[in-house]
Design a protein around this motif. Sequence first.
Motif, PDB file in Angstrom:
ATOM      1  N   TYR A  51     -13.532  -4.937  -2.895  1.00 33.89           N
ATOM      2  CA  TYR A  51     -12.321  -4.792  -2.079  1.00 33.89           C
ATOM      3  C   TYR A  51     -12.383  -3.424  -1.402  1.00 33.89           C
ATOM      4  O   TYR A  51     -11.982  -2.413  -1.982  1.00 33.89           O
ATOM      5  CB  TYR A  51     -11.068  -4.926  -2.952  1.00 33.89           C
ATOM      6  CG  TYR A  51     -10.899  -6.314  -3.519  1.00 33.89           C
ATOM      7  CD1 TYR A  51     -10.350  -7.334  -2.742  1.00 33.89           C
ATOM      8  CD2 TYR A  51     -11.327  -6.611  -4.810  1.00 33.89           C
ATOM      9  CE1 TYR A  51     -10.214  -8.621  -3.244  1.00 33.89           C
ATOM     10  CE2 TYR A  51     -11.194  -7.896  -5.319  1.00 33.89           C
ATOM     11  CZ  TYR A  51     -10.643  -8.895  -4.536  1.00 33.89           C
ATOM     12  OH  TYR A  51     -10.515 -10.163  -5.037  1.00 33.89           O
TER      13      TYR A  51
ATOM     14  N   PRO B  75      -4.040   2.572  -8.303  1.00 33.66           N
ATOM     15  CA  PRO B  75      -5.296   2.476  -7.554  1.00 33.66           C
ATOM     16  C   PRO B  75      -5.435   1.292  -6.605  1.00 33.66           C
ATOM     17  O   PRO B  75      -6.226   1.359  -5.662  1.00 33.66           O
ATOM     18  CB  PRO B  75      -6.355   2.382  -8.664  1.00 33.66           C
ATOM     19  CG  PRO B  75      -5.634   1.786  -9.829  1.00 33.66           C
ATOM     20  CD  PRO B  75      -4.231   2.315  -9.747  1.00 33.66           C
ATOM     21  N   GLU B  76      -4.718   0.212  -6.824  1.00 29.42           N
ATOM     22  CA  GLU B  76      -4.970  -0.994  -6.037  1.00 29.42           C
ATOM     23  C   GLU B  76      -4.353  -0.903  -4.647  1.00 29.42           C
ATOM     24  O   GLU B  76      -3.239  -0.406  -4.479  1.00 29.42           O
ATOM     25  CB  GLU B  76      -4.410  -2.225  -6.756  1.00 29.42           C
ATOM     26  CG  GLU B  76      -4.741  -3.532  -6.067  1.00 29.42           C
ATOM     27  CD  GLU B  76      -4.159  -4.738  -6.793  1.00 29.42           C
ATOM     28  OE1 GLU B  76      -4.486  -5.869  -6.400  1.00 29.42           O
ATOM     29  OE2 GLU B  76      -3.377  -4.543  -7.747  1.00 29.42           O
ATOM     30  N   ARG B  77      -5.090  -1.391  -3.652  1.00 27.11           N
ATOM     31  CA  ARG B  77      -4.573  -1.566  -2.304  1.00 27.11           C
ATOM     32  C   ARG B  77      -4.850  -3.002  -1.881  1.00 27.11           C
ATOM     33  O   ARG B  77      -5.664  -3.696  -2.485  1.00 27.11           O
ATOM     34  CB  ARG B  77      -5.244  -0.586  -1.326  1.00 27.11           C
ATOM     35  CG  ARG B  77      -5.052   0.881  -1.675  1.00 27.11           C
ATOM     36  CD  ARG B  77      -3.601   1.314  -1.566  1.00 27.11           C
ATOM     37  NE  ARG B  77      -3.444   2.752  -1.740  1.00 27.11           N
ATOM     38  CZ  ARG B  77      -3.229   3.357  -2.905  1.00 27.11           C
ATOM     39  NH1 ARG B  77      -3.166   2.634  -4.012  1.00 27.11           N
ATOM     40  NH2 ARG B  77      -3.062   4.667  -2.981  1.00 27.11           N
TER      41      ARG B  77
ATOM     42  N   ASN C 150       0.817  -1.212   0.000  1.00 25.13           N
ATOM     43  CA  ASN C 150       0.000   0.000   0.000  1.00 25.13           C
ATOM     44  C   ASN C 150       0.853   1.266   0.000  1.00 25.13           C
ATOM     45  O   ASN C 150       0.500   2.261  -0.637  1.00 25.13           O
ATOM     46  CB  ASN C 150      -0.952  -0.016   1.196  1.00 25.13           C
ATOM     47  CG  ASN C 150      -1.976  -1.132   1.086  1.00 25.13           C
ATOM     48  OD1 ASN C 150      -2.249  -1.632   0.001  1.00 25.13           O
ATOM     49  ND2 ASN C 150      -2.531  -1.530   2.227  1.00 25.13           N
TER      50      ASN C 150
ATOM     51  N   ASP D 124      -9.658  -0.620  -1.276  1.00 26.22           N
ATOM     52  CA  ASP D 124      -9.401   0.315  -2.375  1.00 26.22           C
ATOM     53  C   ASP D 124     -10.157   1.627  -2.216  1.00 26.22           C
ATOM     54  O   ASP D 124      -9.839   2.621  -2.887  1.00 26.22           O
ATOM     55  CB  ASP D 124      -9.828  -0.303  -3.715  1.00 26.22           C
ATOM     56  CG  ASP D 124      -8.967  -1.482  -4.135  1.00 26.22           C
ATOM     57  OD1 ASP D 124      -7.835  -1.606  -3.632  1.00 26.22           O
ATOM     58  OD2 ASP D 124      -9.427  -2.279  -4.976  1.00 26.22           O
TER      59      ASP D 124
END
Length: 326
Positions: A243, A39-41, A30, A246
């Motif tokens: 998710y 954008p992804e976490r 992260n 995010d």
Amino acid sequence: MDIPQTSSQLVVTWRPIEVADAALLSDLFNAAAAADDTPERMSPETMAHELTSYEPLDKRSVVAETANGTIAGYGGVYFLEADTEELRVYVSSFVHPQYRHRGIEEKLVDWTIAAAEDALAEAMATRRYVCAWLYKKLEDRARLYEQRGFTPIRHWWEMERTLAEDVPGPPEEGFSVVPWEDAHSAPIRLVHNAAFIDHWGSVPMNENIWRQRMLESPGFRPDLSFVAVADGELIGYAYNEVYEEDWEAAGRSEAWIGALGVLRRWRKRGVATALLARSMQAMQRAGLDAAMIGVDSSSPSGAQHLYQAVGFRTTITGATWQREVD
């Protein structure tokens, strides 16, 4: 395979990853994503799922650990075993912003490529490749792979559609779309394998892989997922995910069309559009702000045009970098 030697620029210990590291790795991932503005976490649960969905863990991962126990970087190798003529092994690595440009990035890239080549050496496939998926904005990362003989050979779009607007429900002629039930989970695997057989890089999933990668995913939302049925036969499906990790970076709540597949003989008959509509309507009822989907820009099914037609727009792009192994 040998663990990389300690960098002369930063003293670290190199060791295989352990599942118990999932929380530390999610923090690392992260922090790297925030610095890269991608954008992804990942939550610790999602990271643990990623780590345990492929085996053996100790031979395909490595971390750089500092003297105070901080994980400065991670490298991993991912692939699904299958009896196919082509096999692609994917490599991934990320480094905490605090420890970048000290030699760790290069060592992780080299180690993961070597680990991928070791895995490919044991494979029966006649054509074997090492691949890395990168957001296009990560130019420094791409340059590392380019220097090692990789070329971008496939391009991908991440697309979004606001759920603040109405989602019209198209007619369902000759088929019906119904909610995903537990009884559908096993037979949908066969629909998935058949639907994606002509898609680039797709690998058929056996029962164990389907269960581990898809059904046990912490993001899977069967209550937002649907199947299409005609004369008692499953002909398509929409496998959807959420998710929440995010959402903060995105500034909204969102859900993913994780996989959308329709049997070839039922394509161009409104099945995929109906599955998309039912999925987005369910997401609206759940109070979500946006629907997301990833697509191959050269999809043989023309999926990208379908998504555009129902209101999706491209937000960020990526590419698969590839090098063939003799």
